[in-house]
Design a protein around this motif. Sequence first.
Motif, mmCIF file in Angstrom:
data_model
loop_
_atom_site.group_PDB
_atom_site.id
_atom_site.type_symbol
_atom_site.label_atom_id
_atom_site.label_comp_id
_atom_site.label_asym_id
_atom_site.label_seq_id
_atom_site.Cartn_x
_atom_site.Cartn_y
_atom_site.Cartn_z
ATOM 1 N N SER A 162 0.953 -1.263 -0.700
ATOM 2 C CA SER A 162 0.097 -0.220 0.136
ATOM 3 C C SER A 162 1.010 1.014 -0.380
ATOM 4 N N ASP A 163 1.527 1.184 0.184
ATOM 5 C CA ASP A 163 2.362 1.964 0.925
ATOM 6 C C ASP A 163 3.396 2.899 -1.024
ATOM 7 N N VAL A 164 3.628 1.987 -1.541
ATOM 8 C CA VAL A 164 3.849 2.336 -2.817
ATOM 9 C C VAL A 164 2.464 2.544 -4.051
ATOM 10 N N MET A 165 1.222 2.324 -2.994
ATOM 11 C CA MET A 165 0.346 2.673 -4.178
ATOM 12 C C MET A 165 0.068 4.270 -3.705
ATOM 13 N N TRP A 166 0.224 4.732 -2.287
ATOM 14 C CA TRP A 166 0.377 5.436 -1.701
ATOM 15 C C TRP A 166 1.350 6.540 -2.661
ATOM 16 N N ARG A 167 2.336 6.547 -2.507
ATOM 17 C CA ARG A 167 3.245 7.444 -3.194
ATOM 18 C C ARG A 167 2.848 7.094 -4.342
ATOM 19 N N GLY A 168 2.569 6.026 -5.621
ATOM 20 C CA GLY A 168 2.422 6.386 -6.591
ATOM 21 C C GLY A 168 1.033 7.819 -6.956
ATOM 22 N N PHE A 169 0.164 6.921 -6.539
ATOM 23 C CA PHE A 169 -1.468 8.584 -6.052
ATOM 24 C C PHE A 169 -0.203 9.867 -5.984
ATOM 25 N N VAL A 170 0.212 9.829 -4.850
ATOM 26 C CA VAL A 170 0.810 11.491 -4.633
ATOM 27 C C VAL A 170 1.781 12.184 -5.853
#
Lengths: 723, 723
Positions: free
Chosen positions: B284-292
């Motif tokens: 999930s942290d990757v998804m978050w960073r990707g989204f930001v």
Amino acid sequence: MSPHRPQQSWGSQHTESTNNVHEEEAFELDENSDLHHLRPKKHEIKYKDGNSIDWLHEEALEREREYLKKSQRSIRGLLSIWGDSARVWLVVVATGIGIGVAGAWLDVLVKWLADLREGRCRAVGEFCTDWQPWSEYLNIRSIFLSSLLQSSIYVVLAVLFASSAALLVYIYAPYAFHTGIPEIKAILGGYVFDAFLTPWILLIKALGLALSVASGLSLGKEFRHSEGTIIVSPFFLPHYGVTVAQKRKLLAASAAAGVSVAFGSPLGGVIFCLEELDTFALESDVMWRGFVASAIAAVALQYVDPFGTSKLVLFQVTSGGDTWRAFELVPWLSLGVIGGVLGSLLIKLNVEIALYRRNSALGNYPILEVAAASAITAAIAYLVVFTRVQSSELVANLFQECDLAKGDYHGLCNPTAMWENVFLLLISAGVKLALTAWTFGMMIPAGIFLPTIAIGACIGRAVGMLTQAVQTSFPKAWIFQACPPDTTVRCVSPGFYSVIGASAMLGGVTRMTVILFELTGALSHVLPIMVGVMTGKFVGDAMGTDGIYNVWIAMRHYPWLPPVDYNDKGKTAADAMRPYGTLVKIEEGELTLKDLDNLIKRRNFHGYPVIKGRDLIGFVTRDRLLSFIDTHLSATTASMKCTFSAKRVAHSDGVVDLSRCLENSIINLRKEVPQALVVRMFQKMNLRQILFTHRGQLDGMMTKADVVSLLTAHFPHTGSLST
Amino acid sequence: MSPHRPQQSWGSQHTESTNNVHEEEAFELDENSDLHHLRPKKHEIKYKDGNSIDWLHEEALEREREYLKKSQRSIRGLLSIWGDSARVWLVVVATGIGIGVAGAWLDVLVKWLADLREGRCRAVGEFCTDWQPWSEYLNIRSIFLSSLLQSSIYVVLAVLFASSAALLVYIYAPYAFHTGIPEIKAILGGYVFDAFLTPWILLIKALGLALSVASGLSLGKEFRHSEGTIIVSPFFLPHYGVTVAQKRKLLAASAAAGVSVAFGSPLGGVIFCLEELDTFALESDVMWRGFVASAIAAVALQYVDPFGTSKLVLFQVTSGGDTWRAFELVPWLSLGVIGGVLGSLLIKLNVEIALYRRNSALGNYPILEVAAASAITAAIAYLVVFTRVQSSELVANLFQECDLAKGDYHGLCNPTAMWENVFLLLISAGVKLALTAWTFGMMIPAGIFLPTIAIGACIGRAVGMLTQAVQTSFPKAWIFQACPPDTTVRCVSPGFYSVIGASAMLGGVTRMTVILFELTGALSHVLPIMVGVMTGKFVGDAMGTDGIYNVWIAMRHYPWLPPVDYNDKGKTAADAMRPYGTLVKIEEGELTLKDLDNLIKRRNFHGYPVIKGRDLIGFVTRDRLLSFIDTHLSATTASMKCTFSAKRVAHSDGVVDLSRCLENSIINLRKEVPQALVVRMFQKMNLRQILFTHRGQLDGMMTKADVVSLLTAHFPHTGSLST
């Protein structure tokens, strides 16, 4: 067992049976003796409620089947492959349509029931053209009497609706209470809970939900989709003849469709599945089916929906926020923090109330509790306009910017009443928070989305109005220099703040994130909402609570593995496994077939390691053993020794060869492996057990139950609501 | 080695070294002897290009670090945790901004260069207010001379631009050719290819891309984002001091940002990562960073973009398709089938041309090839209006419905020229297909998206116009009864058919699906596009080709595991593993430290199983051994025997204890395990190897390379472009 304690599960067994070590199954011995006389098809496991699916086994089975089918070179073989595929898609399409249509009609029912509390319609066209309040219908002129009557009818009908819902659930379908999302998550993760997936429950849930939403209780109907929904599919399943694995894939698709309808966004459904139900998410066929079901459901809803409300209001951002200024980051961040804090508070309150209900006399009077709650809710709600109107209407209006040409929503746009409005909004948020924490978990179907959004929207609007007030009072302050110089042009858009507040609160309560971004299309809106959701989620996480669904899963102790990174603090599997001494094992060549039969009846586990001395020979599941014994147990074989070694031994040698019962897909690790790796293997591979060996000798074993315990160890109330 | 063969890789080594069994590393022995004199930090592996990352090891390392940091109770410890986190987010934000800004300015450069081919601007305002064709500038009156001059300048400049691009790439950055997406996929999967991730390559790629797009070659600039992009992040990485695992997570975020900018949809970036780069997606942290990163990049692009083109045209559906009729499913399905067939054709042609280039003399003249291609492209393209204009402009216009008030795009809307237009569109599609198959793979940076979309849009428009013609000719036919009775109202919208054609073609070529749905917001548009994309993908799959990126990955033999369900046809790991006899093993207690040193220098593998007799003791990686030997090898120890058994043995006993070099996270399976399970473990757990044991005895081993070979076995040209 009283009906409000529906979980006769795994978890409880686990708690009670810590001495029995790896006991996982909930079915009891006398039940199992039936199984003994059935002849299940070779290798096909009959799962019972409370089991976990053995994915490795199921997948091997499916691969085998597919391979067999494909190797049939005849036309019939080809046809059967095409037929299978067509059937799946037919089910997906039918599910989509069913969900869309059901969702639309449920809306109608709710609207009709809710309106009934205030009056009746004398002439119905496409909309009601001649509305008549009850006082007018009963021809009461006195204003005092008329408002007394109106409010009494309001409260009485609310109580009536709510208690009927509770009665329906209590008598006919105890599993239909609460939101159901935790159950769906557990089921999609492999938990077997067929009692939950029946048409009967669907019907009761739908009816009960319509009644309880109409009663004005602080609960959401979003659930109607996100899983009332999922339950549509069992209608198709009996005729479908699928394996448990396929069934779950279809369920995931329907879940996607449900969310799609809930948010009016087909992609939202797929993303929900990716984010929340991750177990299956990346299997591309599931994603496809989910998307198709989502799209069809959304289209169906749009075509059927009689009110034209299908473009769901949740996040219908209509105006404002086209451009935003840097100073607005301050109130937005504050909203995120508030959302996170209040979200955590809501979760904690909700847990406390659920525990109190469980452990006190309150739990014995579920229907009375619902009636009381609805009476109190109605009485309080009637006082303030913001709580009196339906939550969905309130949210829709809070999201709008003030435009006096369009009308003054609940007096929100009256600039002279600004402080009163802010005060009332905050009061409403507080009241709703307390009521929601109470309501979510009572003996009625209930969702948490809409109340959460309503609370957040109230707070967001209040903050927006305050910001606007500050800005209009000090238009020349350097911080507001980015605003247009013309003070008649709106600089701060309170309606948009309301959206951000709602997002932050949702982030704080559910900890879902990506799906929330999907709900608003315009790029300029995404960034502020992102700020809100992210801050809400992070603050919530920092306050040490999990999302509300995960909390309920833990309390009911479903065997579901949250997709989190587990921090093992340097510990290895050796610290968590069940050591060799505590395991129930089968000794190669020591037991007679009769002994084996007795052993597996006495010690009811999913499977048993087979050893010789301390060397691991393999692993054998109870189901395979049962099916073998059922076929082979006779007067002659009863006293023969059982062997599992691969060499072919004839019966005449006085031994029974059970080697074909051994599982092939067994994973061994060394016990020095970090716990984090073990957890990740369970999460990613859907395992049921891992055996730990060293140089061929069995050291211990870990089951899914052990991993769930590891992952929920930080939460003090794990298992407190099971059984 | 000539610069157009940049892959000095793993794959080739693998092919050449089938006798050497599990050899995976590309570095050579003399290079490694350097390593021997370095002292790498304890347990920290230095990866070289061509290696695969050992994820289990990296993750264990990161856990350990995090645990250490968290156990520091001091303020400094706390600050360092916060600092780390802040630094990551800073990098993410900076990446987002960088990508957005770079993307915007690259657009400007392309536009300026492309316009230069036709004339110059005399007066520049926000737009060019006084455009002057070259013939006018040079004051040529004769119409014949002037058009001759115009076309000559057009062709000459095209050749000039293209050859400069090729020269730049050839001389300065051979890795910068082609699209780069296969490389990014492999890198995110754990392949080490640091030569690809340098600022220098970024610069050459950006410049080269601008030049080659401006030259009018049949290639897309979409790549500028989807990975020109990714290369922004190395700017930040050197100052960041991250582990290889963290680096990859950041790269995934930048990839998301790149796609977000490419499609003008922040969520699209995240979905792209989920769909295509799945290895990390669900962390999930990757998804978050990707989204930001995505959101920030999109906002940055929008703020900077000087042409206001940031709302990318790709799928800007403006009109038409608001409602659609059942009969339209027929042309849409046909478009899907056409897209799938042509997509497969394009891939096959592209592969054949790439192989021919590689195996013939053509490969020795890469710059000449580019020059010739651009000359031919320009000469052909100049003849037809649909090929003459820039692809992005063409696509934008094909997507529009005819509205005579707005102007007649390229004569498309002239109803009397319908047949001519259909003919020209189909010719253009054919020409573009052939040119694209040739261009994609030459010594220039090139993307495949835009040409694909253009081909599909031409075909879609043609089919739409035909359908419209049929409908207007037989308005009374029962099949068209759903159309409005008023024949002046448009029933069939050819512009929307164009969108569907483009989607189908994209589905057929890339086999990406979900991201395409994201690109159009309105629900009524999603279903038809879905039909197109799905049919395109399924038909393409049925024709037996993989998506074009996967084909290139296979041809270059990168160690990347496609996220597919592998059908093992009933085979077990025993059929695929490298059997015991062929493995290079270390015998417990047999080798002296000097022997060991010699062994690992002579047999250059990633790691070695340690055995005693045939019993498996453990697994030890080359890097750990090297680092140990480096520290401990001395005149005294050289002749001591090495032991790996866990018992502490003092040096004085004449043995060296290497037990702390053993890997903990080693996975053993039995060789009877189905291959599908093994493949899935590699896919989901990012493993480098699995050992197969039976009752403690080593039976064999499988490495990532073996699994890649299994998964690419069906493709005849695997590895044909490596080295």
